[in-house]
Design a protein around this motif. Sequence first.
Motif, mmCIF file in Angstrom:
data_model
loop_
_atom_site.group_PDB
_atom_site.id
_atom_site.type_symbol
_atom_site.label_atom_id
_atom_site.label_comp_id
_atom_site.label_asym_id
_atom_site.label_seq_id
_atom_site.Cartn_x
_atom_site.Cartn_y
_atom_site.Cartn_z
ATOM 1 N N GLY A 279 0.723 -1.451 0.214
ATOM 2 C CA GLY A 279 0.021 -0.048 -0.079
ATOM 3 C C GLY A 279 1.197 1.259 -0.239
ATOM 4 N N ILE A 280 2.330 0.790 0.039
ATOM 5 C CA ILE A 280 3.476 2.559 -0.241
ATOM 6 C C ILE A 280 3.465 1.860 -1.491
ATOM 7 N N ASP A 281 3.687 3.238 -1.970
ATOM 8 C CA ASP A 281 4.779 2.699 -2.986
ATOM 9 C C ASP A 281 6.375 2.807 -2.635
ATOM 10 N N PRO A 282 7.413 1.964 -3.483
ATOM 11 C CA PRO A 282 8.424 1.895 -2.758
ATOM 12 C C PRO A 282 9.683 2.939 -3.306
ATOM 13 N N ALA A 283 8.934 3.741 -4.291
ATOM 14 C CA ALA A 283 9.640 4.977 -4.052
ATOM 15 C C ALA A 283 9.613 6.119 -2.793
ATOM 16 N N TRP A 284 8.608 5.697 -2.360
ATOM 17 C CA TRP A 284 8.008 6.451 -1.426
ATOM 18 C C TRP A 284 9.032 5.971 -0.113
ATOM 19 N N LYS A 285 9.230 4.614 0.368
ATOM 20 C CA LYS A 285 9.696 4.312 1.299
ATOM 21 C C LYS A 285 11.285 4.833 0.692
ATOM 22 N N TYR A 286 11.701 4.258 -0.145
ATOM 23 C CA TYR A 286 13.475 4.716 -0.339
ATOM 24 C C TYR A 286 13.923 6.182 -0.312
ATOM 25 N N LEU A 287 12.849 7.699 -0.381
ATOM 26 C CA LEU A 287 12.688 8.443 -0.245
ATOM 27 C C LEU A 287 13.311 8.585 1.524
#
Length: 550
Positions: A279-287
């Motif tokens: 439910g959380i895009d990996p790109a935002w996790k990476y940021l």
Amino acid sequence: MIKSNSKVAPKDAKLAMVHIYVAFIALALGGTAGLLQTLVRSGKYELPAGIGYYQLLTTHGVLLGLVLTTFFIIGFLFASLSKTAGTLSDKVRLSGWIGFWVMTIGTATTATTILLGEASVLYTFYAPLQAHPAFYIGLALVIVGSWISGFAMFTHFGKWKKANKGAVTPLLSYMAIMTMILWLVSTLGVAATVLIQFIPWSFGWVETIDVLVSRTLFWYFGHPLVYFWLLPAYMAWYVVIPKIIGGKIFSDALARLSFILFLLFSIPVGFHHQLTEPGIDPAWKYLQVVLTFLVVIPSLMTAFSMFASFEMYGRSKGATGLFGWFKKLPWGDARFFAPFVGMLVFIPAGAGGIINASHQMNQVIHNTIWVTGHFHLTVATTVILTFFGISYWLIPHLTGRVMTKAMNKLAIVQTIVWTIGMAFMSTSMHAAGLLGAPRRSSFSTYGDAAQAHEWIPYQIAQAIGGSILFIGIILILIIVINLAFFAPKGETEFPVGEVADEAEKTPKLLENWKLWVGVLAVLILIAYTIPFIDMIQNAPPGSKGFKNLL
């Protein structure tokens, strides 16, 4: 012009001390719950009187992770502001008392629900676990009470700035305000989820709750909570310890910059606690993982500054060679010894934190007792030993007493006992976590797990460590009671260090509060706005909470 006081005013001292009393009561009760937990996990002990394991786990986490830390920190911050920014006004002091009583009523309300077995939801209170409404109402009162105290501190600080236009603010006051800004901004998340989601859900006003939104809002708060614990310890490291050892602060500007960076990099990073969640895009996790790793910068700045202060002091005493200054440090002074041990423990604690925040390595230890071992190194060793070290001079200063040589020796013993106990506790937790031992589990819940027999020796080691730590709790309570009520009357210094003569002048940019709070707001918006909108728009059918606000 308002100048620093030679000592904390008596009325301000009473306000600070009541917070400290509650903190150590929480230590006694929460520590007892922790001891029983470790005994149960060893498989050698069964709880009496129908007490539940998760009831103990919730009590331990709430009292030590939230109550002890928050009350001690607010008491310390009020004392620091009174000392360095002048005596509190009657209105500020009244607000402080109102904040204290609101927090205390909230704590009592929450604790009652836990003790009655109506709130065995752990200190993270993840949905779909549900507690009695009074549990959430009590938590909300604790937060609101802390806000009242925080705004009282801002008012006092603003009064100092108006009376001293153009002057560099006292470093200890600057750090106190930075700590409370971090707390107020971060608690917006947990306040939102408690007030808008959990309280209506617990009363039955809505049938379901958006779990992903609730967890996201909790960890928006949960990670900066760690730095709310750490920053007061850093206050003591930067400002107090140099004075105690007889040295000077290496750099005022470096200390202020490190606190600004901790504020900026500690809040918009909650997703690194949610790396395995859909439910959380990996790109935002990476940021947010990148932002998490940036906190290494002020951590290394702090280490450099502290050891530079130590070396400067040692050289002034004639130390030679690469580590000759090490021998010159006052190892027999508990005010120094306890925080210094905390500093050393923060080295492996920081290394463990890097593993926790790394996407690939996190997969190995996620939701294992490794994570619990990490918390016991950070808050339960680095932070708490520093708080003990602060208590050894702050309590006698506030109560008009002095710490005797006997109590100082006992404090040295207490630090050693605590360190040994935590070595057993945390090391065994880390080792068991690498073997897959689950977090938040008791011996009875393991069932027939194939690996369970591998974990048992480590659980026994945790029980040994917990028993030693409980002895440490008894020792610190003896010391605190002595310093508060029985130690000889006298004057104890509130140690505030002076900046080294050769240090660079503090740039005015570091005093631009609007700029740094604005940068923080921008970082939060970048890190959370789009993923939060995605969570709400793509919430499961029937999910309540924030979705019905759109």
